[in-house]
Design a protein around this motif. Structure first.
Motif, PDB file in Angstrom:
ATOM      1  N   HIS A  12     -22.230  32.437  52.166  1.00  0.00           N
ATOM      2  CA  HIS A  12     -23.088  32.282  50.833  1.00  0.00           C
ATOM      3  C   HIS A  12     -23.732  33.244  51.524  1.00  0.00           C
ATOM      4  N   ARG A  13     -24.264  33.288  52.672  1.00  0.00           N
ATOM      5  CA  ARG A  13     -24.645  34.827  53.567  1.00  0.00           C
ATOM      6  C   ARG A  13     -23.942  36.361  52.266  1.00  0.00           C
ATOM      7  N   ASP A  14     -22.598  36.083  52.874  1.00  0.00           N
ATOM      8  CA  ASP A  14     -22.157  37.327  52.108  1.00  0.00           C
ATOM      9  C   ASP A  14     -21.911  37.286  50.942  1.00  0.00           C
ATOM     10  N   ASP A  15     -22.625  36.603  49.560  1.00  0.00           N
ATOM     11  CA  ASP A  15     -22.303  35.754  48.278  1.00  0.00           C
ATOM     12  C   ASP A  15     -23.715  37.139  47.847  1.00  0.00           C
ATOM     13  N   LEU A  16     -23.234  37.943  47.732  1.00  0.00           N
ATOM     14  CA  LEU A  16     -24.838  39.162  47.625  1.00  0.00           C
ATOM     15  C   LEU A  16     -25.150  39.315  46.453  1.00  0.00           C
ATOM     16  N   ASN A  17     -24.717  38.538  45.223  1.00  0.00           N
ATOM     17  CA  ASN A  17     -24.730  37.884  44.067  1.00  0.00           C
ATOM     18  C   ASN A  17     -25.598  36.739  43.686  1.00  0.00           C
ATOM     19  N   ASN A  18     -25.214  35.495  44.785  1.00  0.00           N
ATOM     20  CA  ASN A  18     -25.069  34.535  45.097  1.00  0.00           C
ATOM     21  C   ASN A  18     -24.855  33.769  43.375  1.00  0.00           C
ATOM     22  N   ASP A  19     -23.432  34.715  43.404  1.00  0.00           N
ATOM     23  CA  ASP A  19     -22.746  33.808  42.243  1.00  0.00           C
ATOM     24  C   ASP A  19     -21.697  32.580  42.275  1.00  0.00           C
ATOM     25  N   GLY A  20     -21.259  32.396  43.687  1.00  0.00           N
ATOM     26  CA  GLY A  20     -20.486  30.923  44.535  1.00  0.00           C
ATOM     27  C   GLY A  20     -19.388  31.463  44.551  1.00  0.00           C
ATOM     28  N   VAL A  21     -19.210  32.741  44.290  1.00  0.00           N
ATOM     29  CA  VAL A  21     -17.485  33.499  44.784  1.00  0.00           C
ATOM     30  C   VAL A  21     -17.726  35.221  45.480  1.00  0.00           C
ATOM     31  N   GLN A  22     -16.976  35.633  45.581  1.00  0.00           N
ATOM     32  CA  GLN A  22     -16.734  37.183  46.432  1.00  0.00           C
ATOM     33  C   GLN A  22     -16.013  37.859  45.211  1.00  0.00           C
ATOM     34  N   THR A  23     -16.498  39.417  45.084  1.00  0.00           N
ATOM     35  CA  THR A  23     -15.194  39.907  44.217  1.00  0.00           C
ATOM     36  C   THR A  23     -14.770  41.472  45.077  1.00  0.00           C
ATOM     37  N   LEU A  24     -13.791  42.171  44.903  1.00  0.00           N
ATOM     38  CA  LEU A  24     -14.028  42.971  45.748  1.00  0.00           C
ATOM     39  C   LEU A  24     -15.035  44.050  45.758  1.00  0.00           C
ATOM     40  N   SER A  25     -16.058  44.017  44.586  1.00  0.00           N
ATOM     41  CA  SER A  25     -16.924  45.242  45.318  1.00  0.00           C
ATOM     42  C   SER A  25     -17.332  44.577  45.958  1.00  0.00           C
ATOM     43  N   GLU A  26     -18.244  42.941  46.322  1.00  0.00           N
ATOM     44  CA  GLU A  26     -19.156  42.654  47.371  1.00  0.00           C
ATOM     45  C   GLU A  26     -18.553  42.813  48.638  1.00  0.00           C
ATOM     46  N   PHE A  27     -17.237  42.426  48.602  1.00  0.00           N
ATOM     47  CA  PHE A  27     -16.170  42.724  49.917  1.00  0.00           C
ATOM     48  C   PHE A  27     -16.696  43.725  50.170  1.00  0.00           C
ATOM     49  N   GLU A  28     -16.325  45.412  48.972  1.00  0.00           N
ATOM     50  CA  GLU A  28     -16.562  46.421  49.798  1.00  0.00           C
ATOM     51  C   GLU A  28     -17.704  46.377  49.908  1.00  0.00           C
ATOM     52  N   GLN A  29     -18.783  46.647  49.638  1.00  0.00           N
ATOM     53  CA  GLN A  29     -20.128  46.484  49.570  1.00  0.00           C
ATOM     54  C   GLN A  29     -20.572  46.309  50.668  1.00  0.00           C
ATOM     55  N   LEU A  30     -20.035  45.080  51.435  1.00  0.00           N
ATOM     56  CA  LEU A  30     -20.090  44.685  52.482  1.00  0.00           C
ATOM     57  C   LEU A  30     -19.317  45.466  53.844  1.00  0.00           C
ATOM     58  N   TRP A  31     -18.411  46.185  53.825  1.00  0.00           N
ATOM     59  CA  TRP A  31     -17.970  46.702  54.605  1.00  0.00           C
ATOM     60  C   TRP A  31     -18.572  48.160  54.576  1.00  0.00           C
ATOM     61  N   ARG A  32     -19.441  48.646  53.641  1.00  0.00           N
ATOM     62  CA  ARG A  32     -19.773  49.985  53.496  1.00  0.00           C
ATOM     63  C   ARG A  32     -21.422  49.882  54.424  1.00  0.00           C
ATOM     64  N   GLN A  33     -22.058  48.354  54.518  1.00  0.00           N
ATOM     65  CA  GLN A  33     -23.195  47.783  55.233  1.00  0.00           C
ATOM     66  C   GLN A  33     -22.799  48.245  56.841  1.00  0.00           C
ATOM     67  N   ALA A  34     -21.408  47.567  56.565  1.00  0.00           N
ATOM     68  CA  ALA A  34     -20.625  47.187  58.159  1.00  0.00           C
ATOM     69  C   ALA A  34     -21.283  49.067  58.826  1.00  0.00           C
ATOM     70  N   ASP A  35     -20.781  49.867  57.769  1.00  0.00           N
ATOM     71  CA  ASP A  35     -20.121  51.253  58.658  1.00  0.00           C
ATOM     72  C   ASP A  35     -21.296  52.087  58.566  1.00  0.00           C
ATOM     73  N   LEU A  36     -22.179  51.491  60.103  1.00  0.00           N
ATOM     74  CA  LEU A  36     -23.251  52.273  60.353  1.00  0.00           C
ATOM     75  C   LEU A  36     -22.907  53.970  60.261  1.00  0.00           C
ATOM     76  N   ASN A  37     -22.596  54.556  60.543  1.00  0.00           N
ATOM     77  CA  ASN A  37     -21.957  56.539  60.791  1.00  0.00           C
ATOM     78  C   ASN A  37     -22.104  56.887  59.284  1.00  0.00           C
ATOM     79  N   GLY A  38     -21.592  55.497  57.893  1.00  0.00           N
ATOM     80  CA  GLY A  38     -21.307  56.061  57.081  1.00  0.00           C
ATOM     81  C   GLY A  38     -20.146  57.102  57.190  1.00  0.00           C
TER      82      GLY A  38
END
Length: 164
Positions: free
Chosen positions: A58-84
């Protein structure tokens, strides 16, 4: 290494949420108010791994719709890429997930299938399909919990008490 604002906010939100859950569980176990003078201290019940994995979902369900999409998954990885730079190193992974370096290393080794020391954005769709076990295009809470347990059990044998 500093955390980005959104990562830091998510960390504090998660910590506050977990603390609130623990307080609610403790309060729910208190006896109802009666005329007796006996005082019972609340006992905190630890979260199960399943509860923890559900909170992570639920922390990583970025739009709080109850599922995680590939787009959300990719967004989480971009956030984890601290040096870009388009790849996530073990250090970035450890920093953003707030695990100990030892546990992070074992999980990271599991996720880095080609063992080149980085997880690139090109690898994210493959990681997504590992969680999307019915291949319908989104990860449900149960799929996330099941896959995280599978990953946990796989990694546990490398980080158990009998390992040095």
């Amino acid at each position: 290494m500093s955390l980005t604002g959104s990562t830091s906010n998510r960390m504090w939100t998660t910590l506050c949420f977990v603390a609130g859950l623990l307080l609610c569980v403790g309060a729910a176990k208190l006896p109802s108010t009666t005329t007796t003078t006996t005082t019972t201290k609340p006992t905190l019940t630890p979260l199960s791994l399943e509860d923890l994995f559900r909170i992570m979902f639920h922390r990583d369900d970025l739009n709080n719709d109850g599922v995680q999409t590939l787009s959300e998954f990719e967004q989480l990885w971009r956030q984890a890429d601290l040096n870009g730079d388009g790849s996530i190193t073990l250090t970035e992974y450890s920093t953003t997930l707030h695990f100990t370096r030892f546990v992070s290393r074992e999980v990271y080794k599991y996720l880095d299938h080609d063992h080149n020391g980085v997880i690139s954005m090109q690898e994210v769709p493959r990681l997504f399909t590992e969680f999307d076990t019915n291949y319908d295009g989104w990860i449900t809470e149960q799929e996330f919990v099941d896959e995280t347990f599978r990953m946990y059990n796989f990694v546990k044998k490398d980080i158990g008490p009998d390992k040095k």
